[in-house]
Write an enzyme that holds these catalytic residues in place. Structure first.
Site, PDB file in Angstrom:
ATOM      1  N   SER A 156     -10.222  -0.269   3.714  1.00 34.02           N
ATOM      2  CA  SER A 156      -9.185  -0.452   4.872  1.00 34.02           C
ATOM      3  C   SER A 156      -8.791   0.582   5.396  1.00 34.02           C
ATOM      4  CB  SER A 156      -8.019  -1.910   4.474  1.00 34.02           C
ATOM      5  OG  SER A 156      -8.783  -2.390   4.079  1.00 34.02           O
ATOM      6  N   GLU A 177      -3.526   3.916   6.047  1.00 35.24           N
ATOM      7  CA  GLU A 177      -4.367   3.060   5.610  1.00 35.24           C
ATOM      8  C   GLU A 177      -4.842   4.760   4.208  1.00 35.24           C
ATOM      9  OE1 GLU A 177      -4.658  -0.480   3.918  1.00 35.24           O
ATOM     10  OE2 GLU A 177      -5.837   0.371   1.983  1.00 35.24           O
ATOM     11  N   ARG A 224       0.899  -1.217  -0.439  1.00 35.16           N
ATOM     12  CA  ARG A 224      -0.356  -0.486  -0.044  1.00 35.16           C
ATOM     13  C   ARG A 224       1.228   0.906   0.020  1.00 35.16           C
ATOM     14  NH1 ARG A 224      -2.092  -4.046  -1.362  1.00 35.16           N
ATOM     15  NH2 ARG A 224      -3.837  -4.740   0.232  1.00 35.16           N
TER      16      ARG A 224
HETATM   17  C1  LIG Z   1     -15.433  -0.493  -0.291  1.00 35.16           C
HETATM   18  C2  LIG Z   1     -13.798  -0.071  -0.677  1.00 35.16           C
HETATM   19  C3  LIG Z   1     -13.532  -1.407  -0.488  1.00 35.16           C
HETATM   20  C4  LIG Z   1     -11.748  -1.595  -1.343  1.00 35.16           C
HETATM   21  N1  LIG Z   1     -10.913  -2.104  -1.113  1.00 35.16           N
HETATM   22  C5  LIG Z   1      -9.789  -2.397  -1.414  1.00 35.16           C
HETATM   23  C6  LIG Z   1      -8.783  -3.327  -1.221  1.00 35.16           C
HETATM   24  O1  LIG Z   1      -9.012  -4.773  -1.705  1.00 35.16           O
HETATM   25  N2  LIG Z   1      -7.304  -3.556  -1.429  1.00 35.16           N
HETATM   26  C7  LIG Z   1      -6.326  -1.884  -2.129  1.00 35.16           C
HETATM   27  O2  LIG Z   1      -6.067  -1.819  -1.737  1.00 35.16           O
HETATM   28  N3  LIG Z   1      -7.639  -0.935  -1.664  1.00 35.16           N
HETATM   29  C8  LIG Z   1      -9.245  -1.096  -1.379  1.00 35.16           C
HETATM   30  N4  LIG Z   1     -10.030   0.205  -1.284  1.00 35.16           N
HETATM   31  C9  LIG Z   1      -9.419   1.255  -0.858  1.00 35.16           C
HETATM   32  C10 LIG Z   1      -9.598   1.659  -2.767  1.00 35.16           C
HETATM   33  O3  LIG Z   1     -10.604   1.581  -3.400  1.00 35.16           O
HETATM   34  C11 LIG Z   1      -7.968   1.883  -3.314  1.00 35.16           C
HETATM   35  O4  LIG Z   1      -6.612   2.303  -2.378  1.00 35.16           O
HETATM   36  C12 LIG Z   1      -7.607   2.574  -5.078  1.00 35.16           C
HETATM   37  O5  LIG Z   1      -6.487   1.886  -5.447  1.00 35.16           O
HETATM   38  C13 LIG Z   1      -7.407   3.765  -4.285  1.00 35.16           C
HETATM   39  O6  LIG Z   1      -7.806   4.478  -5.749  1.00 35.16           O
HETATM   40  P1  LIG Z   1      -8.767   5.721  -6.407  1.00 35.16           P
HETATM   41  O7  LIG Z   1      -8.878   5.861  -7.785  1.00 35.16           O
HETATM   42  O8  LIG Z   1     -10.196   6.012  -5.694  1.00 35.16           O
HETATM   43  O9  LIG Z   1      -7.624   6.870  -5.675  1.00 35.16           O
HETATM   44  P2  LIG Z   1      -8.136   7.914  -4.392  1.00 35.16           P
HETATM   45  O10 LIG Z   1      -8.698   7.545  -2.979  1.00 35.16           O
HETATM   46  O11 LIG Z   1      -8.474   8.735  -5.380  1.00 35.16           O
HETATM   47  O12 LIG Z   1      -6.731   8.827  -3.997  1.00 35.16           O
HETATM   48  C14 LIG Z   1      -6.044   7.819  -3.000  1.00 35.16           C
HETATM   49  C15 LIG Z   1      -4.652   8.642  -3.320  1.00 35.16           C
HETATM   50  O13 LIG Z   1      -3.793   7.824  -4.920  1.00 35.16           O
HETATM   51  C16 LIG Z   1      -3.923   9.093  -5.057  1.00 35.16           C
HETATM   52  N5  LIG Z   1      -4.240   9.365  -6.652  1.00 35.16           N
HETATM   53  C17 LIG Z   1      -5.151   8.853  -7.512  1.00 35.16           C
HETATM   54  N6  LIG Z   1      -4.883   8.914  -8.571  1.00 35.16           N
HETATM   55  C18 LIG Z   1      -4.195   9.763  -8.705  1.00 35.16           C
HETATM   56  C19 LIG Z   1      -3.486   9.822 -10.549  1.00 35.16           C
HETATM   57  N7  LIG Z   1      -3.584   9.595 -11.260  1.00 35.16           N
HETATM   58  N8  LIG Z   1      -2.090   9.835 -10.273  1.00 35.16           N
HETATM   59  C20 LIG Z   1      -1.409  10.386  -8.907  1.00 35.16           C
HETATM   60  N9  LIG Z   1      -1.992   9.471  -7.375  1.00 35.16           N
HETATM   61  C21 LIG Z   1      -3.334   9.330  -7.488  1.00 35.16           C
HETATM   62  C22 LIG Z   1      -4.743  10.454  -4.402  1.00 35.16           C
HETATM   63  O14 LIG Z   1      -3.756  11.625  -4.134  1.00 35.16           O
HETATM   64  C23 LIG Z   1      -4.420  10.223  -3.591  1.00 35.16           C
HETATM   65  O15 LIG Z   1      -3.534  10.060  -2.557  1.00 35.16           O
HETATM   66  C24 LIG Z   1     -11.342  -0.551  -1.329  1.00 35.16           C
HETATM   67  C25 LIG Z   1     -12.157   1.246  -1.432  1.00 35.16           C
HETATM   68  C26 LIG Z   1     -13.018   0.745  -0.809  1.00 35.16           C
HETATM   69  C27 LIG Z   1     -13.669   2.098  -0.410  1.00 35.16           C
END
Ligand SMILES: Cc1cc2nc3c(=O)[nH]c(=O)nc-3n(C[C@H](O)[C@H](O)[C@H](O)COP(=O)(O)OP(=O)(O)OC[C@H]3O[C@@H](n4cnc5c(N)ncnc54)[C@H](O)[C@@H]3O)c2cc1C
Length: 316
Positions: free
Chosen positions: A233, A308, A184
């Site tokens: 998480s 996280e 992560r």
């Molecule tokens: C119901 C649920 C279940 C989940 N299960 C998991 C799981 O099983 N495994 C897991 O790893 N995660 C899980 N997550 C967390 C999340 O989905 C992941 O971390 C996901 O990768 C975040 O992506 P996002 O596009 O929503 O990023 P955001 O939440 O919008 O941003 C997260 C971080 O990434 C950065 N970021 C986003 N896009 C970019 C880009 N294009 N370039 C540079 N930086 C960027 C942001 O600045 C921020 O620091 C879960 C979340 C939820 C709500």
């Protein structure tokens, strides 16, 4: 359509006027709670959704260095604080959302594509190894930034390389090794906005890949509050990605925090490493709840849980 900003009220930041004509969307005063999974978070001064890479580059080149800049993906792993975010927020939309096959076993995905789309494209191409993305609700850029993973798979294992922009609008390519991904965590230093990523799968059996994806989807519905307002998480597992390592949820449960509430924010009864907004929680309620959990876990087990979820914006 030119998105040259026209000040709409006296509170519009001056730097907007210094921007060149842009083809994407420049949206003032966007309530970030409307676009984040937790459904909390105050306003962003400006959200920019570039039309394409050239538009993104033009925006970054013109943006003054002292304007705060935040990247937002699908908002599934962020807790935006109640005062919101000053400066600009960049969000990649549909124009960065394609997934194409780029070699026998390779797919190239725009950073705005949802992970589920990548998983489905891999299944369509009969490529195994990417089914774990089926249940992660973020977008590809967020997966690279967080080294997202689940059910034994993680981004570091399937990523080949990424295209990204630095803060001055220059485009770069980095290999997965250069990102120094770990549990992560992305070890790249400085500002990096990922715009696309190339993944490698392994030729497999399409029916089995599809069945694996369905099994992942079913398992999530059983074990996680995926239809709730949550950020996934909340804390990293102290044991990292090791399936036999120490799990955050077990420590939280043992500390008596399952179901703990602060206002409308609650530790999920179903999966106690998830925090839930039952409707009118503020970001401050969720953060206070998270800090209370950390304190109780520290008292009961001596372990200091690390967030996280990315908390964005000024603390109150
Ligand atoms: C119901 C649920 C279940 C989940 N299960 C998991 C799981 O099983 N495994 C897991 O790893 N995660 C899980 N997550 C967390 C999340 O989905 C992941 O971390 C996901 O990768 C975040 O992506 P996002 O596009 O929503 O990023 P955001 O939440 O919008 O941003 C997260 C971080 O990434 C950065 N970021 C986003 N896009 C970019 C880009 N294009 N370039 C540079 N930086 C960027 C942001 O600045 C921020 O620091 C879960 C979340 C939820 C709500």
């Amino acid at each position: 359509m030119s998105a040259k900003a026209t000040p709409m009220n006296n509170s519009m930041p001056d730097w907007l006027n210094a921007l060149p004509p842009l083809r994407g969307k420049l949206l003032p005063d966007v309530m970030l709670g409307d676009i984040c999974w937790f459904r909390v978070g105050g306003p962003a001064d400006v959200v920019f959704m570039p039309a394409d890479e050239a538009d993104l580059g033009a925006f970054l080149k013109a943006l003054p260095d002292d304007v705060p800049l935040t990247i937002m993906g699908a908002g599934s792993n962020v807790l935006v604080r109640d005062r919101g975010l000053r400066g600009a927020v960049i969000r990649l939309g549909a124009s960065f959302g394609t997934v194409t096959q780029s070699g026998d076993t390779e797919l190239t995905a725009g950073a705005g594509a949802l992970d589920v789309r990548l998983a489905r494209a891999a299944a369509d191409a009969a490529l195994s190894g990417l089914a774990f993305y089926r249940g992660i609700p973020g977008a590809v850029g967020g997966a690279v930034a967080m080294n997202a993973g689940a059910y034994g798979g993680e981004t570091a294992e399937v990523l080949v390389d990424v295209e990204w922009f630095d803060r001055s609008g220059e485009k770069h390519v980095s290999t997965v090794d250069e990102l120094a991904l770990s549990y992560r965590h992305n070890g790249q230093s400085g500002f990096a906005l990922y715009t696309s990523a190339r993944f490698r799968g392994v030729a497999g059996d399409q029916a089995k890949i599809t069945a694996d994806m369905e099994a992942i989807s079913d398992k999530r519905e059983e074990t996680q509050p995926i239809k709730s307002r949550t950020g996934g998480s909340t804390f990293k597992n102290p044991g990292g990605a090791d399936p036999d390592g120490v799990k955050a949820w077990k420590l939280i449960d043992a500390a008596g925090c399952r179901g703990l509430r602060v206002g409308d924010a609650q530790v999920s009864e179903q999966h106690c490493n998830f925090l839930i907004n039952h409707g009118v929680a503020r970001a401050a309620d969720l953060e206070t709840l998270g800090e209370t959990v950390r304190e109780k876990v520290r008292e009961s087990s001596g372990v200091s849980l690390g967030w996280e979820i990315k908390r964005l914006g000024e603390a109150q």
